[in-house]
Scaffold this motif. Sequence first.
Motif, PDB file in Angstrom:
ATOM      1  N   PRO B 207       0.822  -1.218   0.000  1.00  0.00           N
ATOM      2  CA  PRO B 207       0.000   0.000   0.000  1.00  0.00           C
ATOM      3  C   PRO B 207       0.850   1.261   0.000  1.00  0.00           C
ATOM      4  CG  PRO B 207      -0.091  -1.114   2.137  1.00  0.00           C
ATOM      5  CD  PRO B 207       0.611  -2.039   1.195  1.00  0.00           C
ATOM      6  N   LEU B 208       0.435   2.224  -0.804  1.00  0.00           N
ATOM      7  CA  LEU B 208       1.141   3.501  -0.851  1.00  0.00           C
ATOM      8  C   LEU B 208       0.488   4.485   0.106  1.00  0.00           C
ATOM      9  CD1 LEU B 208       1.588   3.765  -4.691  1.00  0.00           C
ATOM     10  CD2 LEU B 208       3.418   4.037  -3.012  1.00  0.00           C
ATOM     11  N   SER B 209       1.309   5.343   0.678  1.00  0.00           N
ATOM     12  CA  SER B 209       0.732   6.367   1.546  1.00  0.00           C
ATOM     13  C   SER B 209       1.497   7.658   1.367  1.00  0.00           C
ATOM     14  CB  SER B 209       0.798   5.894   2.996  1.00  0.00           C
ATOM     15  OG  SER B 209       0.704   6.999   3.851  1.00  0.00           O
ATOM     16  N   GLU B 210       0.755   8.719   1.165  1.00  0.00           N
ATOM     17  CA  GLU B 210       1.355  10.044   0.952  1.00  0.00           C
ATOM     18  C   GLU B 210       2.340  10.411   2.065  1.00  0.00           C
ATOM     19  OE1 GLU B 210       1.034  12.812  -1.263  1.00  0.00           O
ATOM     20  OE2 GLU B 210       0.427  11.177  -2.607  1.00  0.00           O
ATOM     21  N   ASP B 211       1.939  10.114   3.303  1.00  0.00           N
ATOM     22  CA  ASP B 211       2.763  10.521   4.457  1.00  0.00           C
ATOM     23  C   ASP B 211       4.160   9.939   4.395  1.00  0.00           C
ATOM     24  OD1 ASP B 211       0.124  10.779   4.966  1.00  0.00           O
ATOM     25  OD2 ASP B 211       0.087   9.362   6.660  1.00  0.00           O
ATOM     26  N   LEU B 212       4.283   8.835   3.716  1.00  0.00           N
ATOM     27  CA  LEU B 212       5.553   8.117   3.778  1.00  0.00           C
ATOM     28  C   LEU B 212       6.610   8.695   2.835  1.00  0.00           C
ATOM     29  CD1 LEU B 212       4.390   4.405   4.185  1.00  0.00           C
ATOM     30  CD2 LEU B 212       5.439   5.919   5.875  1.00  0.00           C
ATOM     31  N   VAL B 213       6.210   9.638   2.009  1.00  0.00           N
ATOM     32  CA  VAL B 213       7.193  10.284   1.139  1.00  0.00           C
ATOM     33  C   VAL B 213       7.456  11.695   1.648  1.00  0.00           C
ATOM     34  CG1 VAL B 213       7.740  11.047  -1.182  1.00  0.00           C
ATOM     35  CG2 VAL B 213       6.414   8.958  -0.844  1.00  0.00           C
ATOM     36  N   ILE B 214       8.678  11.939   2.039  1.00  0.00           N
ATOM     37  CA  ILE B 214       9.033  13.251   2.573  1.00  0.00           C
ATOM     38  C   ILE B 214      10.002  13.921   1.602  1.00  0.00           C
ATOM     39  CG2 ILE B 214      10.013  14.481   4.522  1.00  0.00           C
ATOM     40  CD1 ILE B 214       7.852  12.921   5.629  1.00  0.00           C
ATOM     41  N   SER B 215       9.695  15.162   1.222  1.00  0.00           N
ATOM     42  CA  SER B 215      10.614  15.905   0.359  1.00  0.00           C
ATOM     43  C   SER B 215      11.336  16.966   1.169  1.00  0.00           C
ATOM     44  CB  SER B 215       9.857  16.558  -0.790  1.00  0.00           C
ATOM     45  OG  SER B 215       9.449  15.579  -1.716  1.00  0.00           O
ATOM     46  N   VAL B 216      12.618  16.981   1.043  1.00  0.00           N
ATOM     47  CA  VAL B 216      13.451  17.914   1.809  1.00  0.00           C
ATOM     48  C   VAL B 216      14.537  18.476   0.902  1.00  0.00           C
ATOM     49  CG1 VAL B 216      13.131  16.848   4.066  1.00  0.00           C
ATOM     50  CG2 VAL B 216      14.852  15.929   2.499  1.00  0.00           C
ATOM     51  N   PRO B 217      15.212  19.534   1.330  1.00  0.00           N
ATOM     52  CA  PRO B 217      16.383  19.985   0.576  1.00  0.00           C
ATOM     53  C   PRO B 217      17.451  18.907   0.672  1.00  0.00           C
ATOM     54  CG  PRO B 217      15.712  21.618   2.225  1.00  0.00           C
ATOM     55  CD  PRO B 217      14.943  20.375   2.512  1.00  0.00           C
ATOM     56  N   HIS B 218      18.294  18.807  -0.321  1.00  0.00           N
ATOM     57  CA  HIS B 218      19.300  17.761  -0.355  1.00  0.00           C
ATOM     58  C   HIS B 218      20.355  17.951   0.726  1.00  0.00           C
ATOM     59  CE1 HIS B 218      22.658  15.300  -1.776  1.00  0.00           C
ATOM     60  NE2 HIS B 218      21.721  14.572  -2.340  1.00  0.00           N
ATOM     61  N   GLY B 219      20.911  16.851   1.186  1.00  0.00           N
ATOM     62  CA  GLY B 219      22.014  16.916   2.136  1.00  0.00           C
ATOM     63  C   GLY B 219      21.718  16.153   3.418  1.00  0.00           C
ATOM     64  N   MET B 220      22.750  16.032   4.251  1.00  0.00           N
ATOM     65  CA  MET B 220      22.598  15.306   5.503  1.00  0.00           C
ATOM     66  C   MET B 220      21.507  15.893   6.381  1.00  0.00           C
ATOM     67  SD  MET B 220      26.014  14.093   7.420  1.00  0.00           S
ATOM     68  CE  MET B 220      25.091  14.054   8.961  1.00  0.00           C
ATOM     69  N   ASP B 221      21.478  17.224   6.461  1.00  0.00           N
ATOM     70  CA  ASP B 221      20.477  17.857   7.312  1.00  0.00           C
ATOM     71  C   ASP B 221      19.077  17.516   6.836  1.00  0.00           C
ATOM     72  OD1 ASP B 221      22.496  18.893   8.760  1.00  0.00           O
ATOM     73  OD2 ASP B 221      22.362  20.920   7.939  1.00  0.00           O
ATOM     74  N   GLY B 222      18.897  17.558   5.530  1.00  0.00           N
ATOM     75  CA  GLY B 222      17.600  17.209   4.969  1.00  0.00           C
ATOM     76  C   GLY B 222      17.211  15.794   5.344  1.00  0.00           C
ATOM     77  N   GLY B 223      18.161  14.886   5.224  1.00  0.00           N
ATOM     78  CA  GLY B 223      17.895  13.487   5.531  1.00  0.00           C
ATOM     79  C   GLY B 223      17.514  13.305   6.990  1.00  0.00           C
ATOM     80  N   GLU B 224      18.204  14.012   7.857  1.00  0.00           N
ATOM     81  CA  GLU B 224      17.930  13.896   9.286  1.00  0.00           C
ATOM     82  C   GLU B 224      16.514  14.370   9.595  1.00  0.00           C
ATOM     83  OE1 GLU B 224      20.961  14.707  11.952  1.00  0.00           O
ATOM     84  OE2 GLU B 224      19.581  14.429  13.639  1.00  0.00           O
ATOM     85  N   GLN B 225      16.204  15.516   9.020  1.00  0.00           N
ATOM     86  CA  GLN B 225      14.898  16.131   9.221  1.00  0.00           C
ATOM     87  C   GLN B 225      13.788  15.207   8.693  1.00  0.00           C
ATOM     88  OE1 GLN B 225      15.044  19.887   7.180  1.00  0.00           O
ATOM     89  NE2 GLN B 225      12.818  19.845   6.852  1.00  0.00           N
ATOM     90  N   ALA B 226      14.017  14.634   7.531  1.00  0.00           N
ATOM     91  CA  ALA B 226      13.006  13.760   6.926  1.00  0.00           C
ATOM     92  C   ALA B 226      12.759  12.540   7.807  1.00  0.00           C
ATOM     93  CB  ALA B 226      13.466  13.326   5.543  1.00  0.00           C
ATOM     94  N   MET B 227      13.839  11.942   8.282  1.00  0.00           N
ATOM     95  CA  MET B 227      13.664  10.743   9.106  1.00  0.00           C
ATOM     96  C   MET B 227      12.950  11.086  10.400  1.00  0.00           C
ATOM     97  SD  MET B 227      13.895   7.545   9.438  1.00  0.00           S
ATOM     98  CE  MET B 227      15.105   6.586   8.535  1.00  0.00           C
ATOM     99  N   ARG B 228      13.262  12.235  10.956  1.00  0.00           N
ATOM    100  CA  ARG B 228      12.578  12.630  12.194  1.00  0.00           C
ATOM    101  C   ARG B 228      11.076  12.746  11.961  1.00  0.00           C
ATOM    102  NH1 ARG B 228      15.596  14.041  16.456  1.00  0.00           N
ATOM    103  NH2 ARG B 228      17.832  14.397  16.090  1.00  0.00           N
ATOM    104  N   ARG B 229      10.740  13.305  10.815  1.00  0.00           N
ATOM    105  CA  ARG B 229       9.314  13.445  10.522  1.00  0.00           C
ATOM    106  C   ARG B 229       8.663  12.068  10.352  1.00  0.00           C
ATOM    107  NH1 ARG B 229       7.839  17.260   5.811  1.00  0.00           N
ATOM    108  NH2 ARG B 229      10.002  17.955   5.597  1.00  0.00           N
ATOM    109  N   LEU B 230       9.362  11.187   9.684  1.00  0.00           N
ATOM    110  CA  LEU B 230       8.803   9.846   9.475  1.00  0.00           C
ATOM    111  C   LEU B 230       8.575   9.139  10.806  1.00  0.00           C
ATOM    112  CD1 LEU B 230      10.882   8.686   6.360  1.00  0.00           C
ATOM    113  CD2 LEU B 230       8.406   9.045   6.472  1.00  0.00           C
TER     114      LEU B 230
END
Lengths: 333, 333
Positions: B207-230
């Motif tokens: 199943p697909l879910s909108e919430d599970l896709v997070i778009s962030v600016p590129h880079g480590m900080d973006g990745g950290e932020q995205a995972m926190r949101r997830l």
Amino acid sequence: MEDVARLAGVSTATVSRTLRGLPNVADETRDRVLQAAQSLSYVVSPFASRLATGRTHTVGVIVPYASRWFFGQIVAGAESVLREHSLDLLLYNLGDIPARQRFFGQLPLRRRVDAVLTVAMQFTDAELSALGSLGVPIVAVGHDVPGAGCVRIDDVAAAATAVQHLVDLGHRRIGMISTYNDQSMFLPVAHARRRAYVETLAKAGVPLSEDLVISVPHGMDGGEQAMRRLLTLPDPPTAVFAESDELAFGALSALRRTGRHVSVIGFDDHELSALLDLTTVRQRVFEQGVLAAGMLRRAMTTNGWTPEELLMPTTLVLRASTWPAAVRTVGAG
Amino acid sequence: MEDVARLAGVSTATVSRTLRGLPNVADETRDRVLQAAQSLSYVVSPFASRLATGRTHTVGVIVPYASRWFFGQIVAGAESVLREHSLDLLLYNLGDIPARQRFFGQLPLRRRVDAVLTVAMQFTDAELSALGSLGVPIVAVGHDVPGAGCVRIDDVAAAATAVQHLVDLGHRRIGMISTYNDQSMFLPVAHARRRAYVETLAKAGVPLSEDLVISVPHGMDGGEQAMRRLLTLPDPPTAVFAESDELAFGALSALRRTGRHVSVIGFDDHELSALLDLTTVRQRVFEQGVLAAGMLRRAMTTNGWTPEELLMPTTLVLRASTWPAAVRTVGAG
DNA sequence: TTGTAAGCGTTATCAA
DNA sequence: TTGATAACGCTTACAA
């Protein structure tokens, strides 16, 4: 340019003056010329212009290892300000012997650049005089060149801070991971940091041991290899000072794979060091590139420019890769 | 050049011919000229030569983010082969809107380069036609440009491999970390990898879910932020596909700081990925730069060159950052 | 303020 | 195989 002149009803000389923003052009004429240039979507040919003026509008940048993080940052910093002033940047990567020999053999920078930026290079006297023969201002980052401007940190003092940190934590067996290059030459940075290591330990009364200093090629692999060697010593160090964060990464990797525990401190504060929880000495590398380029610009525009010196600060950044000697000793004992 | 001609007792024309290695020069004359040039340590002025021939001997390189690992590698690869053939490389970093507008407004590449290399850019039609108006061959890495040569991986297929890997491990809640840039535009790569994510999950009946896709600016900080949101989701993912290793690094960092356990797979095989034990999809980035530069050279020297296409392979690299869904689920339950 | 014309240092055409 | 000489496209005295 002739087309533009014709369309604007003026001479090419006036077009040239207008396009370069010289003051002695009537407003009304200027408008006409600009409009003509616009409508023909005309741009001056940089090469013709360079030939006529003798100014190349380009800066030569000499680095030993373009792909290392440190050099990448310096170049990026310099590039950002040079670009702003529409100066080209010509990069020369002199890492291996053939490249270096070719470079100093034919000096491809001759007639080619208005200024030179060198980064953390160790030049021979012959090389220095070759550079001098270019007859353009030089700015050096991370090392000294006689008669050149200079942007740097106090390498010895900064490295001493790192080693002192390990001493303060109670370590008595402190290793160092140092580097050499293809030519078996040590870069200035390696010299300075090793000196700091020796002096700091001596001052603290910590016994020095030849085995504890390992020299490897720069990079993660080198760091890993060095740490593995340190771990095979009969009496391995409890803490290690790595000349750069990239070496430290390799050291951490070796520790993780072997399950051993040794405090590690690096140098630079690489962008991934926080992620790896690496204690290190931070220097603002990108900014050094920016400042060097600024100095370069001053050198090119000011006549009678005298070499400037800029000393940048460094900071000890404490993270989880270093800990008091006692803690692990007790745990292991 | 006149001095050399005088010293060798020939005309400047002959000096020019000799120095460029043209065939129609007598051996004896050639020797005399070369010796004269040598003794005067003479080199031709590149700008005069460029003006006379109209060939600039330089290649323009356009990238969106010069400081990212991927682009650095591409540029380094290209640089290494261009340098070998003494071609200059002029780098343009079009990351932010002003830089981009300035670039396409005045097209500083006009009259300035013999060929253009573009890397993972998303051009508008207007921008494409501006590039076309330069009248030089173009090679694109990581994206398509009509009429241009192309070096790339099969982004969709490669990303699908990554997502399929997570599916095969039994994961049913799979997140994705995607990127957008300043212009809120998605780079081609982001598009392709997201598409692969959607298609692969659909095909697998996950199943697909909108919430599970997070778009962030590129880079480590973006990745950290995205995972926190997830992680704050009521039903967080058990596995995450990051568009790049740098994003994945950030995600790993968030996981470590929060003590949570989520499988993470990246993309690129960054040089530090092994150290961080990151499962990823490897592509040979430096080599793509090398091949693109080779293609560029062919384009510049072959007349009637027709755009070539090169598809590079990718490999799934299994490491410790991904594991079967069941293991952790059982452990956590 | 503007125009004329002589460079700038090569390459390329055409004769010799 | 070589040499004059006219481009190449701009800048810059010097004059007007």
